[in-house]
Write an enzyme that holds these catalytic residues in place. Sequence first.
Site, PDB file in Angstrom:
ATOM      1  N   LYS A 158      34.017  38.942  29.291  1.00 24.05           N
ATOM      2  CA  LYS A 158      32.725  38.509  29.824  1.00 24.05           C
ATOM      3  C   LYS A 158      32.311  37.213  29.137  1.00 24.05           C
ATOM      4  O   LYS A 158      31.531  37.201  28.210  1.00 24.05           O
ATOM      5  CB  LYS A 158      31.695  39.617  29.622  1.00 24.05           C
ATOM      6  CG  LYS A 158      30.530  39.584  30.575  1.00 24.05           C
ATOM      7  CD  LYS A 158      29.725  40.879  30.491  1.00 24.05           C
ATOM      8  CE  LYS A 158      28.417  40.749  31.216  1.00 24.05           C
ATOM      9  NZ  LYS A 158      28.587  40.630  32.686  1.00 24.05           N
TER      10      LYS A 158
HETATM   11  C1  LIG Z   1      31.176  39.141  37.213  1.00 28.01           C
HETATM   12  C2  LIG Z   1      30.621  40.526  36.961  1.00 28.01           C
HETATM   13  N1  LIG Z   1      31.246  41.578  37.547  1.00 28.01           N
HETATM   14  C3  LIG Z   1      30.798  42.853  37.381  1.00 28.01           C
HETATM   15  C4  LIG Z   1      29.686  43.115  36.604  1.00 28.01           C
HETATM   16  C5  LIG Z   1      29.270  44.580  36.428  1.00 28.01           C
HETATM   17  O1  LIG Z   1      29.682  44.986  35.127  1.00 28.01           O
HETATM   18  P1  LIG Z   1      28.922  46.155  34.362  1.00 28.01           P
HETATM   19  O2  LIG Z   1      27.576  45.638  34.007  1.00 28.01           O
HETATM   20  O3  LIG Z   1      29.783  46.449  33.167  1.00 28.01           O
HETATM   21  O4  LIG Z   1      28.835  47.319  35.315  1.00 28.01           O
HETATM   22  C6  LIG Z   1      28.995  42.059  35.958  1.00 28.01           C
HETATM   23  C7  LIG Z   1      27.789  42.363  35.095  1.00 28.01           C
HETATM   24  N2  LIG Z   1      26.785  41.325  35.194  1.00 28.01           N
HETATM   25  C8  LIG Z   1      25.831  41.312  34.098  1.00 28.01           C
HETATM   26  C9  LIG Z   1      25.135  39.974  33.975  1.00 28.01           C
HETATM   27  C10 LIG Z   1      24.150  39.681  35.078  1.00 28.01           C
HETATM   28  C11 LIG Z   1      23.453  38.344  34.853  1.00 28.01           C
HETATM   29  O5  LIG Z   1      22.778  37.920  35.776  1.00 28.01           O
HETATM   30  O6  LIG Z   1      23.601  37.764  33.759  1.00 28.01           O
HETATM   31  C12 LIG Z   1      24.861  42.491  34.206  1.00 28.01           C
HETATM   32  O7  LIG Z   1      24.882  43.218  35.228  1.00 28.01           O
HETATM   33  O8  LIG Z   1      24.116  42.703  33.217  1.00 28.01           O
HETATM   34  C13 LIG Z   1      29.487  40.747  36.129  1.00 28.01           C
HETATM   35  O9  LIG Z   1      28.884  39.690  35.540  1.00 28.01           O
END
Ligand SMILES: Cc1[nH+]cc(COP(=O)(O)O)c(CN[C@@H](CCC(=O)O)C(=O)O)c1O
Length: 306
Positions: A158
Amino acid sequence: DEMDVDTIWMDGEFVDWEDAQIHVLTHGLHYGTGVFEGVRCYDTEEGPAIFRWEEHLERFYQSCKPYDMEIPFEPEELTEATLELLRRQDLASCYIRPIAYYGYDTLGVSPGDCPTDVAIAAWPWGAYLGEDALENGIEVMVSSWRKHASSQIPTNAKTTGLYVNSLLAGEEARRNGFREAIVLNKEGNVAEGPGENIFLVRDGTIYTPGLSESILDGITRNTVIGLAEERGYEVNDTASISRGELNTADELFFTGSAAEVTPIRKVDNVVIGDGGRGPVTEELQQAFFDLVERRTDDHDEWFTYV
Ligand SMILES: Cc1[nH+]cc(COP(=O)(O)O)c(CN[C@@H](CCC(=O)O)C(=O)O)c1O
């Protein structure tokens, strides 16, 4: 501050929100060399509880590896700092943002002697894609921007720099009157949203792009796969979903820590299913919120009580 929070933890100290400053020649600002997490704390019947903190913390450390970034704190120290951060501000339902980044020293692509700095902030955050999105779903467009391939930048880390791709795709969608984008990968198959994973339901089977489709290994994705299987659904979590399969889906929905479980009711010009929140989506969304708001005792190991 309009978010009525006033403290941020930085490199071992609690500092006032307005003093949480960094140098303009910070490496991470110039080169996208940071990793971060997005975690929700829910105000449950047993008090504030951080959802799957251990898994987020694990991913936080894992995300550092490709960049030789060394977080100079033990996981337990970050956990204690986060709990104290929430207690000091009397935060219950909130969003927690840890970030680690190459800090300030000499500037150049190679981080050289730049330190790895770490900060943790938290603030109240409502429905990521809008209050009515959870109930009525959102309209999305397939972006003209492709997701970078995991062979180009590890999409399972991330990394802050990755999110310029998310911004390009998401802003293109919103510029065109949609709420969010769906991003295809280099091969032209469905990867995920700019900040969400995506699920497809067809003839009662649930599909979600596999980890080799250049996606983030989402913790909410993992949670929802488990909830679906516990309810007897067949889940294909190594799917390769073509763009055309979006059109013939019975249901589509996003998952994410911020997005939670958000139905998708339209993709470009194509109405999905009945044009609202599908029945499987509703069942899994309800199961998710029952879980995180602790209306069930299931998976108590997933909760770190504040
Ligand atoms: C590209 C991406 N894909 C999938 C997810 C879902 O992952 P998880 O949270 O582990 O279920 C997130 C989280 N995106 C984070 C950041 C959002 C933002 O605007 O900054 C979040 O959901 O916190 C992503 O950034």
